[in-house]
Scaffold this motif. Structure first.
Motif, PDB file in Angstrom:
ATOM      1  N   GLU A  29       0.833  -1.208   0.000  1.00 41.40           N
ATOM      2  CA  GLU A  29       0.000   0.000   0.000  1.00 41.40           C
ATOM      3  C   GLU A  29       0.866   1.256   0.000  1.00 41.40           C
ATOM      4  O   GLU A  29       0.516   2.255  -0.627  1.00 41.40           O
ATOM      5  CB  GLU A  29      -0.959  -0.008   1.196  1.00 41.40           C
ATOM      6  CG  GLU A  29      -2.039  -1.076   1.099  1.00 41.40           C
ATOM      7  CD  GLU A  29      -2.950  -0.909  -0.106  1.00 41.40           C
ATOM      8  OE1 GLU A  29      -3.343   0.234  -0.428  1.00 41.40           O
ATOM      9  OE2 GLU A  29      -3.272  -1.928  -0.740  1.00 41.40           O
ATOM     10  N   LYS A  32       1.999   1.609  -3.553  1.00 43.11           N
ATOM     11  CA  LYS A  32       0.900   2.052  -4.423  1.00 43.11           C
ATOM     12  C   LYS A  32       0.726   3.569  -4.345  1.00 43.11           C
ATOM     13  O   LYS A  32       0.506   4.232  -5.370  1.00 43.11           O
ATOM     14  CB  LYS A  32      -0.407   1.374  -4.039  1.00 43.11           C
ATOM     15  CG  LYS A  32      -0.546  -0.043  -4.504  1.00 43.11           C
ATOM     16  CD  LYS A  32      -1.870  -0.573  -3.962  1.00 43.11           C
ATOM     17  CE  LYS A  32      -2.377  -1.775  -4.635  1.00 43.11           C
ATOM     18  NZ  LYS A  32      -3.643  -2.246  -4.037  1.00 43.11           N
ATOM     19  N   VAL A  33       0.804   4.119  -3.140  1.00 43.60           N
ATOM     20  CA  VAL A  33       0.702   5.581  -2.981  1.00 43.60           C
ATOM     21  C   VAL A  33       1.865   6.256  -3.709  1.00 43.60           C
ATOM     22  O   VAL A  33       1.672   7.227  -4.448  1.00 43.60           O
ATOM     23  CB  VAL A  33       0.662   5.992  -1.493  1.00 43.60           C
ATOM     24  CG1 VAL A  33       0.805   7.507  -1.334  1.00 43.60           C
ATOM     25  CG2 VAL A  33      -0.632   5.509  -0.832  1.00 43.60           C
ATOM     26  N   GLY A  36       1.439   6.411  -7.350  1.00 46.07           N
ATOM     27  CA  GLY A  36       0.225   7.083  -7.798  1.00 46.07           C
ATOM     28  C   GLY A  36      -0.922   6.134  -8.114  1.00 46.07           C
ATOM     29  O   GLY A  36      -1.838   6.492  -8.861  1.00 46.07           O
ATOM     30  N   SER A  38      -2.871   4.746  -5.724  1.00 44.17           N
ATOM     31  CA  SER A  38      -3.796   4.735  -4.598  1.00 44.17           C
ATOM     32  C   SER A  38      -4.070   6.161  -4.148  1.00 44.17           C
ATOM     33  O   SER A  38      -3.193   7.022  -4.229  1.00 44.17           O
ATOM     34  CB  SER A  38      -3.189   3.934  -3.439  1.00 44.17           C
ATOM     35  OG  SER A  38      -3.974   4.065  -2.278  1.00 44.17           O
ATOM     36  N   ASP A  39      -5.285   6.386  -3.688  1.00 45.95           N
ATOM     37  CA  ASP A  39      -5.654   7.701  -3.159  1.00 45.95           C
ATOM     38  C   ASP A  39      -5.452   7.797  -1.652  1.00 45.95           C
ATOM     39  O   ASP A  39      -5.820   8.803  -1.042  1.00 45.95           O
ATOM     40  CB  ASP A  39      -7.131   7.999  -3.482  1.00 45.95           C
ATOM     41  CG  ASP A  39      -7.353   8.175  -4.970  1.00 45.95           C
ATOM     42  OD1 ASP A  39      -6.414   8.611  -5.675  1.00 45.95           O
ATOM     43  OD2 ASP A  39      -8.471   7.865  -5.433  1.00 45.95           O
ATOM     44  N   LYS A  40      -4.877   6.772  -1.068  1.00 44.35           N
ATOM     45  CA  LYS A  40      -4.635   6.810   0.381  1.00 44.35           C
ATOM     46  C   LYS A  40      -3.654   7.930   0.707  1.00 44.35           C
ATOM     47  O   LYS A  40      -2.854   8.348  -0.136  1.00 44.35           O
ATOM     48  CB  LYS A  40      -4.062   5.481   0.879  1.00 44.35           C
ATOM     49  CG  LYS A  40      -5.064   4.366   0.932  1.00 44.35           C
ATOM     50  CD  LYS A  40      -4.451   3.130   1.567  1.00 44.35           C
ATOM     51  CE  LYS A  40      -5.515   2.059   1.733  1.00 44.35           C
ATOM     52  NZ  LYS A  40      -4.994   0.883   2.423  1.00 44.35           N
ATOM     53  N   ASN A  41      -3.721   8.377   1.968  1.00 44.43           N
ATOM     54  CA  ASN A  41      -2.735   9.341   2.421  1.00 44.43           C
ATOM     55  C   ASN A  41      -2.068   8.817   3.690  1.00 44.43           C
ATOM     56  O   ASN A  41      -2.419   7.748   4.188  1.00 44.43           O
ATOM     57  CB  ASN A  41      -3.356  10.727   2.622  1.00 44.43           C
ATOM     58  CG  ASN A  41      -4.390  10.741   3.724  1.00 44.43           C
ATOM     59  OD1 ASN A  41      -4.149  10.249   4.823  1.00 44.43           O
ATOM     60  ND2 ASN A  41      -5.548  11.315   3.437  1.00 44.43           N
ATOM     61  N   ASP A  44      -3.948   7.222   6.546  1.00 47.33           N
ATOM     62  CA  ASP A  44      -4.580   5.918   6.334  1.00 47.33           C
ATOM     63  C   ASP A  44      -3.670   4.751   6.733  1.00 47.33           C
ATOM     64  O   ASP A  44      -4.091   3.600   6.684  1.00 47.33           O
ATOM     65  CB  ASP A  44      -4.977   5.756   4.862  1.00 47.33           C
ATOM     66  CG  ASP A  44      -6.052   6.745   4.449  1.00 47.33           C
ATOM     67  OD1 ASP A  44      -6.956   7.010   5.262  1.00 47.33           O
ATOM     68  OD2 ASP A  44      -5.980   7.250   3.307  1.00 47.33           O
ATOM     69  N   GLU A  94       5.710  13.432  -0.482  1.00 52.70           N
ATOM     70  CA  GLU A  94       4.838  14.619  -0.546  1.00 52.70           C
ATOM     71  C   GLU A  94       5.610  15.901  -0.830  1.00 52.70           C
ATOM     72  O   GLU A  94       5.087  16.818  -1.451  1.00 52.70           O
ATOM     73  CB  GLU A  94       4.056  14.788   0.759  1.00 52.70           C
ATOM     74  CG  GLU A  94       2.929  13.796   0.919  1.00 52.70           C
ATOM     75  CD  GLU A  94       2.136  14.020   2.202  1.00 52.70           C
ATOM     76  OE1 GLU A  94       2.610  14.739   3.114  1.00 52.70           O
ATOM     77  OE2 GLU A  94       1.025  13.460   2.287  1.00 52.70           O
TER      78      GLU A  94
END
Length: 168
Positions: A29, A32-33, A36, A38-41, A44, A94
């Protein structure tokens, strides 16, 4: 007795395999973030105390039953490092710090390998501990022979002095 031992071992092995898989999924996970996909931050991603292993370690049967084992104690720092470095990699991502992100990912992977090793050691230690407990319980529990239970104890009135048993 043998059946309960088999079931106990299977339960321990299943749990250890489950938390190993949880960590692989948690890391995937993170990736994946970063890719790009996954929309998780960051929020999460649970820290090391809130995942399945962390809850077992700090609040569950792990803490209650196995905290005295050295392999249990050795797990904590590595488990914490997996989570903290994965979350740090997300923070670096980020703010576009590529080099730091890669360093954090490498630290996450190194810690993850140690977690997997420690979980394997812990599994063996728990099984050994459970076997030792079962052996101690078996020694402490007197065995009764079902055949002897049907034979009443002899008292002085039922035994003649010439050795022949008679009822009086």
């Amino acid at each position: 007795h043998e059946m309960s031992k088999v079931i106990s071992h299977a339960a321990i092995q299943s749990f250890i395999q489950t938390v190993k898989m949880d960590h692989v999924i948690w890391k995937s996970e993170v990736y994946k973030v970063l890719w790009g996909l996954s929309d998780k931050n960051i929020h999460d991603f649970p820290d090391h105390t809130c995942c399945r292993l962390g809850e077992w370690y700090y609040q569950g049967d792990g803490h209650t039953l196995y905290r005295q084992l050295s392999s249990f104690q050795a797990l904590e720092s590595h488990h914490k490092d997996v989570h903290s470095n994965g979350i740090l990699a997300l923070k670096h991502n980020e703010v576009d710090r590529g080099k730091e992100k890669l360093q954090s990912l490498q630290a996450m992977e190194d810690a993850s390998n140690r977690v997997l090793d420690k979980l394997t050691e812990l599994e063996a230690a728990i099984i050994t501990l459970e076997e030792e407990k079962a052996t101690a319980d078996a020694i402490a529990t007197p065995k009764t022979c079902p055949l002897n239970q049907s034979n009443p104890p002899h008292d002085e009135k039922s035994i003649k002095h010439d050795g022949a048993a008679t009822l009086q």
